[in-house]
Structure formats: C-alpha cells, structure tokens
Design an enzyme around this catalytic site. Structure first.
Site, PDB file in Angstrom:
ATOM      1  N   MET A 224      30.636  52.950  22.378  1.00  0.00           N
ATOM      2  CA  MET A 224      29.974  52.617  21.119  1.00  0.00           C
ATOM      3  C   MET A 224      30.954  52.547  19.953  1.00  0.00           C
ATOM      4  O   MET A 224      30.771  51.757  19.022  1.00  0.00           O
ATOM      5  CB  MET A 224      28.878  53.650  20.823  1.00  0.00           C
ATOM      6  CG  MET A 224      27.726  53.618  21.810  1.00  0.00           C
ATOM      7  SD  MET A 224      26.577  55.009  21.612  1.00  0.00           S
ATOM      8  CE  MET A 224      25.812  54.599  20.043  1.00  0.00           C
ATOM      9  N   ASP A 307      26.077  42.924  16.573  1.00  0.00           N
ATOM     10  CA  ASP A 307      24.863  42.359  15.996  1.00  0.00           C
ATOM     11  C   ASP A 307      25.085  42.013  14.533  1.00  0.00           C
ATOM     12  O   ASP A 307      25.056  42.885  13.664  1.00  0.00           O
ATOM     13  CB  ASP A 307      23.695  43.341  16.140  1.00  0.00           C
ATOM     14  CG  ASP A 307      22.395  42.773  15.583  1.00  0.00           C
ATOM     15  OD1 ASP A 307      22.331  41.542  15.375  1.00  0.00           O
ATOM     16  OD2 ASP A 307      21.448  43.550  15.366  1.00  0.00           O
ATOM     17  N   SER A 312      19.381  35.273  10.429  1.00  0.00           N
ATOM     18  CA  SER A 312      18.839  36.289   9.502  1.00  0.00           C
ATOM     19  C   SER A 312      19.930  37.344   9.297  1.00  0.00           C
ATOM     20  O   SER A 312      19.811  38.499   9.727  1.00  0.00           O
ATOM     21  CB  SER A 312      17.570  36.918  10.081  1.00  0.00           C
ATOM     22  OG  SER A 312      16.616  35.938  10.445  1.00  0.00           O
ATOM     23  N   LYS A 314      22.682  40.063   8.450  1.00  0.00           N
ATOM     24  CA  LYS A 314      22.667  41.399   7.857  1.00  0.00           C
ATOM     25  C   LYS A 314      23.561  41.431   6.618  1.00  0.00           C
ATOM     26  O   LYS A 314      24.483  40.613   6.491  1.00  0.00           O
ATOM     27  CB  LYS A 314      23.190  42.434   8.861  1.00  0.00           C
ATOM     28  CG  LYS A 314      22.321  42.672  10.074  1.00  0.00           C
ATOM     29  CD  LYS A 314      22.981  43.693  11.003  1.00  0.00           C
ATOM     30  CE  LYS A 314      22.164  43.943  12.249  1.00  0.00           C
ATOM     31  NZ  LYS A 314      20.927  44.694  11.966  1.00  0.00           N
ATOM     32  N   ARG A 323      28.840  47.252  15.927  1.00  0.00           N
ATOM     33  CA  ARG A 323      29.557  47.273  17.212  1.00  0.00           C
ATOM     34  C   ARG A 323      28.878  48.228  18.191  1.00  0.00           C
ATOM     35  O   ARG A 323      29.085  48.136  19.402  1.00  0.00           O
ATOM     36  CB  ARG A 323      31.005  47.694  16.993  1.00  0.00           C
ATOM     37  CG  ARG A 323      31.191  49.149  16.531  1.00  0.00           C
ATOM     38  CD  ARG A 323      32.632  49.445  16.152  1.00  0.00           C
ATOM     39  NE  ARG A 323      32.845  50.836  15.773  1.00  0.00           N
ATOM     40  CZ  ARG A 323      32.645  51.319  14.558  1.00  0.00           C
ATOM     41  NH1 ARG A 323      32.210  50.521  13.578  1.00  0.00           N
ATOM     42  NH2 ARG A 323      32.877  52.596  14.285  1.00  0.00           N
ATOM     43  N   ASP A 325      25.622  48.498  18.576  1.00  0.00           N
ATOM     44  CA  ASP A 325      24.251  48.091  18.860  1.00  0.00           C
ATOM     45  C   ASP A 325      23.997  47.964  20.361  1.00  0.00           C
ATOM     46  O   ASP A 325      22.903  47.620  20.776  1.00  0.00           O
ATOM     47  CB  ASP A 325      23.926  46.772  18.146  1.00  0.00           C
ATOM     48  CG  ASP A 325      22.443  46.591  17.886  1.00  0.00           C
ATOM     49  OD1 ASP A 325      21.748  47.621  17.713  1.00  0.00           O
ATOM     50  OD2 ASP A 325      21.978  45.446  17.867  1.00  0.00           O
ATOM     51  N   ASP A 384      17.170  38.835  13.477  1.00  0.00           N
ATOM     52  CA  ASP A 384      17.771  40.173  13.532  1.00  0.00           C
ATOM     53  C   ASP A 384      16.894  41.149  14.312  1.00  0.00           C
ATOM     54  O   ASP A 384      17.266  42.294  14.506  1.00  0.00           O
ATOM     55  CB  ASP A 384      18.017  40.700  12.115  1.00  0.00           C
ATOM     56  CG  ASP A 384      18.931  41.913  12.098  1.00  0.00           C
ATOM     57  OD1 ASP A 384      19.711  42.082  13.058  1.00  0.00           O
ATOM     58  OD2 ASP A 384      18.867  42.702  11.129  1.00  0.00           O
ATOM     59  N   GLU A 386      16.458  40.983  17.483  1.00  0.00           N
ATOM     60  CA  GLU A 386      16.888  40.343  18.730  1.00  0.00           C
ATOM     61  C   GLU A 386      16.858  41.270  19.931  1.00  0.00           C
ATOM     62  O   GLU A 386      16.718  40.823  21.067  1.00  0.00           O
ATOM     63  CB  GLU A 386      18.304  39.765  18.568  1.00  0.00           C
ATOM     64  CG  GLU A 386      19.450  40.727  18.813  1.00  0.00           C
ATOM     65  CD  GLU A 386      19.496  41.920  17.855  1.00  0.00           C
ATOM     66  OE1 GLU A 386      20.056  42.962  18.244  1.00  0.00           O
ATOM     67  OE2 GLU A 386      18.987  41.808  16.723  1.00  0.00           O
ATOM     68  N   ARG A 388      14.701  43.278  21.101  1.00  0.00           N
ATOM     69  CA  ARG A 388      13.456  43.245  21.872  1.00  0.00           C
ATOM     70  C   ARG A 388      13.370  41.984  22.744  1.00  0.00           C
ATOM     71  O   ARG A 388      12.677  41.979  23.752  1.00  0.00           O
ATOM     72  CB  ARG A 388      12.257  43.370  20.940  1.00  0.00           C
ATOM     73  CG  ARG A 388      12.091  42.260  19.945  1.00  0.00           C
ATOM     74  CD  ARG A 388      11.260  42.682  18.746  1.00  0.00           C
ATOM     75  NE  ARG A 388      11.987  43.592  17.884  1.00  0.00           N
ATOM     76  CZ  ARG A 388      11.481  44.131  16.768  1.00  0.00           C
ATOM     77  NH1 ARG A 388      10.236  43.853  16.400  1.00  0.00           N
ATOM     78  NH2 ARG A 388      12.195  44.961  16.032  1.00  0.00           N
TER      79      ARG A 388
END
Length: 543
Positions: A224, A307, A312, A314, A323, A325, A384, A386, A388
């Site tokens: 992560m 992400d 859309s 951020k 990084r 996500d 954003d 995404e 799901r």
C-alpha cells in the site's frame, strides 16, 4: 524525595549516578512519554559503541492496582532483576513514579549482555476484554508497550532486541514486528535494521505465530505504501506470486486482459480502459484443507493501484495517497500468504481485480452505461465510484466456487471514513454467523470491526436509475454513501454468507494505533487471518 542509606550505598554503575542525583534533587519530566530516561545522551556509555554488537532488552512491568502500591514485574522482569541482584527494581524506585501504561525508562550498564534495557509499562495485569472498547485491552497494552520499547532500542542502533513475552508472546511479537516496520525502500538513508527475538525459551510457538501475523500485515503495508509506478497491476500480482512460490499447496493465476474479456467482466474493463497500464485479474488458490474439494473461503479485494478519480477527477491535494486504493487486494492477498505460512487447515481462494483509474480519451464518462458479468447494466454517474464496478464482476466470479463464505475488502468510500474514522472497519453482511466470527476475531487482534446496515432503504437508492438497472452512486448523492455502496454490491451477491468490509477509514495511520508508524496501515490483515483461523476450526457451515 529522600534516598535511603542503603540506596545511596548501593554500588550503582557510575553512568547511572547523575540520574539518581538529579532525581534526588528534583523530580522533573515525570509525565513525558520517555519519563526520566536513564540513558546517557551525547557520548556513548563506557563499553558500548553505537551500532557495534550488543543486544537490547525490553521488559514489562504492570501498574499497581492501587495508586501508591509497588509495581509488579512480569516473570521475565523478575528473573532479570534477580540476575542483576535487584538493581533494576532499585533504579526504578528512584527514577520517578511508577511507570504508567505505555511509558518507558531505559537503563545502560545493568548487564554485560545488554547494551540497553528498556522497561515498559503494561498497564494493569489481567486487563482482559474491554466490552466498551470491543477489544482485548491486555493484548493491546502489550503490543503498544513493546513497540515503543523496541523503537528506543532501534534509536540506539542496537541490531538485536530480546523481548519479554509479557504473558502473551503472540501479542508481544506483533507489537515488536509491527512497531519496527517502516517503508524506506527508496531512501538512501535508512533506519538501522533491528531483529526482535523472544527473551527466554518459553512460548516460542506463540511468539512465532505473532511474528507471522505481523509480517502478513507488514506485507500489506509495503504494497500500500509503495509508489504507484512501482506497484502497477502486473507488479502487484508478481510480488504476491513470488511470496507464494515456496508453497506447494498454492496455485497462482495471473489472468490477462484477454481472459477478463472472455469472462464478460464489462464493469471491470470499463474502469481499466482509461489507463495505459493493462488490467490483471489475480486468482490465488490455497489448498490447506484435508480435502481439496471442500468448499473454500473466498476473499475478494479491490485492486485499484492508483485512483485519480477518472474523468470525475479528485482534488490534487492528497491524491498521492490513492496509491493505496488497492488496500483491499493488499490485505486479502497478504492474509492468504499468512494463512499459507501458518498452514491453516482450510481452502481459501483469493480474487483481486487490478487496474488503474485514470482520465483519458478512452476512460468512462459520467452517464455511460456498462454491463456487468451477471448481465446487469450500470449507469456510471461518477467515475470516482469505480471500486464497486471492479468488485461487481469479481463477486459474480466468486460464485463459481461454491464458497463457504465470501468476504470482500475495499477502500470503497470516503463516507466510511466520515462515519467511523480509523477506529474500526465497517462490515456489511447478510450473515449473523459470519459477523460473529469477524467480530470475535477482531477482539483478539485489536483491529476492530463494526456492523453497518444493509437496509432495503439503501437498495432503492441505487436501483432507481433512469438509464440502467443500477446507478453506481445513490440518488441522494452523499447521504449514507458507505451504505448505498454496500447496497450496490449486494446486487451482485446470491451467496447466503457474504460480508463487505469497507476499509477506507483504516487505510492509513497517523498516530491512532500506537504500534504502527505513520503511513499506510495494512489493516485489517490480522483480523482476516484470525477470522480464517477461526473458520478452519468451525465445524458448522461446512457446506
């Protein structure tokens, strides 16, 4: 404070006398975290060269049940005090008030084998489960105290530290290994490596179990924390494959984009198409059960390795943290690596859809409609949201395995961070049996979970959609965002034992968890491992 004649006549090491004289003259700094440290600042103590040989020692001490009562050493602390003819207890009595929970004192020159001895406050003995806090307070006290003690040894550049098991060697090992971890792979100047070892010969099995649990969480922290250009989808998959290569009962499949397309994972591919990095579907089969045909536990982890939000987009502030996500994929894959290392007697399948979410001429646009693996259409009202979309297809695929239970983890919504902060992972589940196992596992690990609602109230907000079967955001926008996201995922689940873990709030650590340094937290890896271990011992729901 008066010193007795016996205390003044004691043959204390010369390097400790200034501390004693200072305390005798005036009590200072008693409420600081490192209260009245008897370590010598500046030049190294006689006979000890920083960074050259030697060992450190961390010993625990319990708080008195009464405010003015004498503190009580652990068994290892008592044995060491006898070894040094009572000097440790004597020094503690003149270097300030009794040690409170999480506070420390360091001494040099007590024993030739140890360049530094750190005494750490463990709080009250036999603290046990705190029903208000929903964790085992005694275990958490040990983890936190051992971590701070080991870091003090690391500051002295002592290469090895022996750790008092403190009555719970697994918790002590977790505190030591988690507390010393720091991501510094890309720095020229690194902190010295310190190897924690068990002090004494008892509880070795429990100690090693704690080391394995903690190393599992540290693997997730590493993945992560690493920059997104170092952990791309393919590099993530290859790193996990390398970690599992030595296990003969593990198979790793790194599925390319062409395979994803044949599986008709249109929702997943719609997110991936905006990036130059090709998507990967990582599939892991750990066959630890007595019968390889037994129904597996299936873990699913969101694997967005960066992400940006897509079209859309951020805000730029804090976007670098995205990084991480792929925290869901990192934690579930690390949990499987740990389960394999522990040789847990059950079958586990891990699924991780891996890609980036980037803006480009090929990216999803707000209002686009995509088709998931189960045929349902999804209106992408916010690119954003995404994660799901990846999970929708992965959850459909998870139903191919006649799963005993399906558990997915994802850094899914900022709304979960707003709701619970970093205190606990939010759990949405259709199974009380599954919830009980997750909850009881979290009490032991201290990495807590909290049950959230899966009401029909939220389902209506994602199914009331003008262009498709579902919208990827609730029609009331931000209201109950974590709950509407869970309701969306539920539309792709038919299994009777499913849990969705929203780990957005526990993604990183500032200072909330004292035995984790600042950075990505790797939570709730140990809870997933403990959950799998409990499931392996449960004869119910074996399908």
């Amino acid at each position: 404070m008066r010193l007795s004649a016996r205390q003044l006549a004691s043959p204390l090491p010369a390097m400790l006398l200034p501390c004693v004289r200072r305390v005798a003259a005036r009590r200072v700094g008693w409420d600081l975290p490192l209260a009245c440290s008897c370590s010598v600042q500046g030049p190294s103590p006689r006979g000890y060269s920083r960074g050259v040989g030697g060992k450190g020692l961390v010993l625990g001490i319990y708080s008195s049940e009464k405010d003015e009562g004498a503190a009580q050493f652990t068994s290892a602390g008592d044995a060491f005090d006898r070894l040094v003819s009572g000097k440790l207890r004597e020094l503690l009595s003149v270097c300030g008030p009794p040690l409170k929970k999480g506070k420390t004192r360091m001494f040099h020159g007590l024993h030739q084998d140890f360049a530094g001895v750190v005494v750490v406050g463990l709080g009250k003995k036999n603290a046990g489960v705190n029903d208000q806090e929903n964790w085992n307070e005694g275990k958490e006290n040990i983890r936190a105290a051992v971590a701070v003690g080991c870091r003090q040894i690391q500051d002295l550049e002592i290469p090895c530290v022996e750790v008092d098991p403190c009555g719970d060697a697994q918790a002590a090992a977790e505190g030591a290994v988690l507390g010393l971890h720091e991501y510094n792979e890309l720095k020229q100047k690194k902190k010295p490596v310190v190897t924690p070892q068990l002090h004494g010969s008892a509880e070795r099995e429990a100690w090693q179990k704690g080391v394995t649990y903690a190393e599992g969480q540290n693997l997730a922290r590493y993945l992560m924390e690493a920059p997104a250009n170092y952990i791309t989808p393919i590099k993530f998959a290859e790193h996990i494959e390398q970690k599992l290569r030595s296990f003969s009962n593990v198979k790793v499949h790194i599925r390319p984009e062409s395979w994803i397309a044949t599986q008709q994972m249109g929702a997943f591919l719609s997110v991936a198409k905006g990036s130059a990095e090709p998507p990967i579907f990582l599939e892991i089969h750990y066959l630890g059960g007595a019968n390889t045909n037994d129904s597996p536990l299936v873990f699913v982890g969101k694997g967005v390795t960066f992400d940006s939000g897509g079209i859309s987009l951020k805000p730029s502030s804090g976007m670098d943290a995205m990084r991480a996500d792929m925290g869901g994929a990192a934690t579930v894959c690390s949990a499987i690596v740990t389960a394999a290392a522990l040789n847990l007697p059950l079958n586990i399948i891990g699924l991780a859809p891996l890609c980036e979410n980037m803006p480009s001429g090929k990216a999803n646009k707000p209002g686009d409609v995509v088709r998931a693996k189960n045929g349902k259409t999804i209106q992408v009202d916010n690119t954003d949201a995404e994660g799901r979309l990846l999970l929708a297809d992965a959850l459909c695929y998870a139903h191919n395995f006649d799963a005993r239970a399906i558990v997915n983890a994802a850094t899914l919504t900022g709304a979960m961070d707003v709701a619970l902060g970093s205190a606990a992972t939010g759990v949405f589940t259709n199974s009380s049996w599954l919830w009980t196992h997750l909850y009881e596992a979290s009490i032991l690990t201290g990495d807590r979970v909290w049950r959230m609602p899966l009401f029909e109230h939220y389902t209506k907000q994602v199914t009331d959609c003008p262009l498709a079967d579902l919208s990827n955001i609730g029609k009331y926008s931000r209201a109950g965002g974590a709950c509407t996201a869970a309701a969306f995922l539920k539309e792709f689940v038919t299994a009777s034992h499913w849990a969705h873990l929203d780990i957005a709030g526990v993604m990183s650590n500032k200072d909330e968890v004292p035995y984790l340094r600042k950075g990505m937290a790797g939570r709730p890896t140990r809870t997933l491992v403990e959950f799998a271990a409990r499931l392996s011992q449960d004869s119910q729901n074996t399908k």
